[in-house]
Design a protein around this motif. Structure first.
Motif, PDB file in Angstrom:
ATOM      1  N   LYS A   9      49.600  33.401  41.754  1.00 55.31           N
ATOM      2  CA  LYS A   9      48.194  33.531  41.995  1.00 55.31           C
ATOM      3  C   LYS A   9      47.993  34.839  42.871  1.00 55.31           C
ATOM      4  O   LYS A   9      48.650  34.892  43.951  1.00 55.31           O
ATOM      5  CB  LYS A   9      47.771  32.156  42.871  1.00 55.31           C
ATOM      6  CG  LYS A   9      46.275  31.947  43.336  1.00 55.31           C
ATOM      7  CD  LYS A   9      45.967  30.761  43.846  1.00 55.31           C
ATOM      8  CE  LYS A   9      44.973  30.730  44.960  1.00 55.31           C
ATOM      9  NZ  LYS A   9      44.687  29.599  45.539  1.00 55.31           N
ATOM     10  N   PRO A  10      46.811  35.583  42.777  1.00 55.09           N
ATOM     11  CA  PRO A  10      46.253  36.661  43.608  1.00 55.09           C
ATOM     12  C   PRO A  10      46.003  36.021  44.898  1.00 55.09           C
ATOM     13  O   PRO A  10      45.430  35.030  45.027  1.00 55.09           O
ATOM     14  CB  PRO A  10      45.195  37.255  43.025  1.00 55.09           C
ATOM     15  CG  PRO A  10      45.246  36.803  41.517  1.00 55.09           C
ATOM     16  CD  PRO A  10      45.930  35.493  41.652  1.00 55.09           C
ATOM     17  N   GLN A  33      40.147  30.902  38.861  1.00 52.03           N
ATOM     18  CA  GLN A  33      40.652  30.553  37.310  1.00 52.03           C
ATOM     19  C   GLN A  33      42.358  30.762  37.696  1.00 52.03           C
ATOM     20  O   GLN A  33      42.837  29.509  36.698  1.00 52.03           O
ATOM     21  CB  GLN A  33      40.203  31.414  36.469  1.00 52.03           C
ATOM     22  CG  GLN A  33      40.741  31.056  35.064  1.00 52.03           C
ATOM     23  CD  GLN A  33      39.988  32.203  34.205  1.00 52.03           C
ATOM     24  OE1 GLN A  33      39.489  33.284  34.378  1.00 52.03           O
ATOM     25  NE2 GLN A  33      40.016  32.070  32.895  1.00 52.03           N
ATOM     26  N   ALA A  34      42.806  31.519  38.277  1.00 51.40           N
ATOM     27  CA  ALA A  34      44.275  31.652  38.050  1.00 51.40           C
ATOM     28  C   ALA A  34      44.910  30.382  38.817  1.00 51.40           C
ATOM     29  O   ALA A  34      45.998  29.934  38.564  1.00 51.40           O
ATOM     30  CB  ALA A  34      44.609  32.861  38.875  1.00 51.40           C
ATOM     31  N   LYS A  86      42.899  41.841  33.009  1.00 52.44           N
ATOM     32  CA  LYS A  86      42.555  41.180  34.250  1.00 52.44           C
ATOM     33  C   LYS A  86      43.402  41.317  35.423  1.00 52.44           C
ATOM     34  O   LYS A  86      43.084  41.454  36.421  1.00 52.44           O
ATOM     35  CB  LYS A  86      42.227  39.742  33.781  1.00 52.44           C
ATOM     36  CG  LYS A  86      41.625  38.793  34.935  1.00 52.44           C
ATOM     37  CD  LYS A  86      41.559  37.327  34.675  1.00 52.44           C
ATOM     38  CE  LYS A  86      40.232  37.122  33.696  1.00 52.44           C
ATOM     39  NZ  LYS A  86      39.732  36.021  33.266  1.00 52.44           N
ATOM     40  N   GLU A  87      44.798  41.129  35.175  1.00 52.69           N
ATOM     41  CA  GLU A  87      45.766  41.610  35.975  1.00 52.69           C
ATOM     42  C   GLU A  87      45.551  42.941  36.815  1.00 52.69           C
ATOM     43  O   GLU A  87      45.529  42.916  38.001  1.00 52.69           O
ATOM     44  CB  GLU A  87      47.247  41.115  35.747  1.00 52.69           C
ATOM     45  CG  GLU A  87      47.365  39.638  35.474  1.00 52.69           C
ATOM     46  CD  GLU A  87      48.864  39.289  34.969  1.00 52.69           C
ATOM     47  OE1 GLU A  87      49.732  40.247  35.044  1.00 52.69           O
ATOM     48  OE2 GLU A  87      48.769  38.289  34.310  1.00 52.69           O
ATOM     49  N   GLY A  88      45.458  43.770  35.879  1.00 52.17           N
ATOM     50  CA  GLY A  88      45.299  45.251  36.426  1.00 52.17           C
ATOM     51  C   GLY A  88      43.885  45.452  37.342  1.00 52.17           C
ATOM     52  O   GLY A  88      44.103  46.082  38.173  1.00 52.17           O
ATOM     53  N   TRP A  89      42.936  44.673  36.723  1.00 48.74           N
ATOM     54  CA  TRP A  89      41.832  44.860  37.647  1.00 48.74           C
ATOM     55  C   TRP A  89      41.671  44.051  38.764  1.00 48.74           C
ATOM     56  O   TRP A  89      41.368  44.723  39.821  1.00 48.74           O
ATOM     57  CB  TRP A  89      40.641  44.232  36.749  1.00 48.74           C
ATOM     58  CG  TRP A  89      39.372  44.437  37.271  1.00 48.74           C
ATOM     59  CD1 TRP A  89      38.522  45.372  37.371  1.00 48.74           C
ATOM     60  CD2 TRP A  89      38.747  43.402  38.294  1.00 48.74           C
ATOM     61  NE1 TRP A  89      37.170  45.155  38.153  1.00 48.74           N
ATOM     62  CE2 TRP A  89      37.486  43.972  38.757  1.00 48.74           C
ATOM     63  CE3 TRP A  89      39.246  42.243  38.718  1.00 48.74           C
ATOM     64  CZ2 TRP A  89      36.584  43.297  39.760  1.00 48.74           C
ATOM     65  CZ3 TRP A  89      38.332  41.486  39.549  1.00 48.74           C
ATOM     66  CH2 TRP A  89      36.998  41.963  40.040  1.00 48.74           C
ATOM     67  N   LEU A  90      42.340  42.773  39.144  1.00 49.49           N
ATOM     68  CA  LEU A  90      42.567  42.328  39.971  1.00 49.49           C
ATOM     69  C   LEU A  90      43.322  42.945  40.985  1.00 49.49           C
ATOM     70  O   LEU A  90      42.966  43.288  42.301  1.00 49.49           O
ATOM     71  CB  LEU A  90      43.380  40.883  39.842  1.00 49.49           C
ATOM     72  CG  LEU A  90      42.378  39.754  39.274  1.00 49.49           C
ATOM     73  CD1 LEU A  90      43.415  38.683  38.856  1.00 49.49           C
ATOM     74  CD2 LEU A  90      41.375  39.253  39.997  1.00 49.49           C
ATOM     75  N   ALA A 104      36.527  36.384  42.889  1.00 49.46           N
ATOM     76  CA  ALA A 104      36.839  34.940  43.321  1.00 49.46           C
ATOM     77  C   ALA A 104      36.781  33.881  42.144  1.00 49.46           C
ATOM     78  O   ALA A 104      37.449  33.006  42.188  1.00 49.46           O
ATOM     79  CB  ALA A 104      35.455  34.950  44.338  1.00 49.46           C
ATOM     80  N   ALA A 105      36.026  34.334  41.113  1.00 45.20           N
ATOM     81  CA  ALA A 105      36.181  33.521  39.738  1.00 45.20           C
ATOM     82  C   ALA A 105      37.705  33.604  39.283  1.00 45.20           C
ATOM     83  O   ALA A 105      38.178  32.783  38.727  1.00 45.20           O
ATOM     84  CB  ALA A 105      35.312  34.145  38.979  1.00 45.20           C
TER      85      ALA A 105
END
Length: 108
Positions: A100-101, A91-92, A8-12, A86-87
């Motif tokens: 947080k991104p 969530q983060a 998820k972090e990589g995708w973000l 956005a989700a």
């Protein structure tokens, strides 16, 4: 299907880089060029390989239809990725884990 935290972090991070392009540039790059033109050229080369000629009407249609569908698909994918982003940011923020991104404004 749940994504691991690392995925998820990589995708973000990847989506943050792509979304900096803005929606118009993203749609042109990934829909028009990477899908549309590649598909049009590829199918034309296949036609040439299998029939030893290219039908002009089909060639023109390919260079209109594939890029059009590519842009529509990329636009839909942009919107879906923005919702997913956005989700994930929300969530983060709620989880309070790590960094947080930064939510950036969407360019259209």
């Amino acid at each position: 299907m749940k994504e691991s935290g690392m995925m998820k972090e990589g995708w973000l991070r990847q989506w943050e880089r792509k979304r900096e392009l803005g929606k118009k540039t993203y749609v042109r790059r990934y829909g028009l060029f990477y899908f549309g033109m590649v598909a049009a050229v590829g199918t034309s080369l296949l036609e040439l390989a299998f029939s030893a000629s290219i039908e002009t009407a089909y060639l023109v249609a390919r260079f209109i239809i594939f890029p059009l569908f590519g842009m529509i698909g990329a636009s839909i994918r942009w919107e879906a990725n923005e919702k997913k982003y956005a989700a994930a940011v929300q969530q983060a923020g709620q989880a309070g884990k790590g960094k947080k991104p930064a939510a950036k404004g969407t360019k259209h």
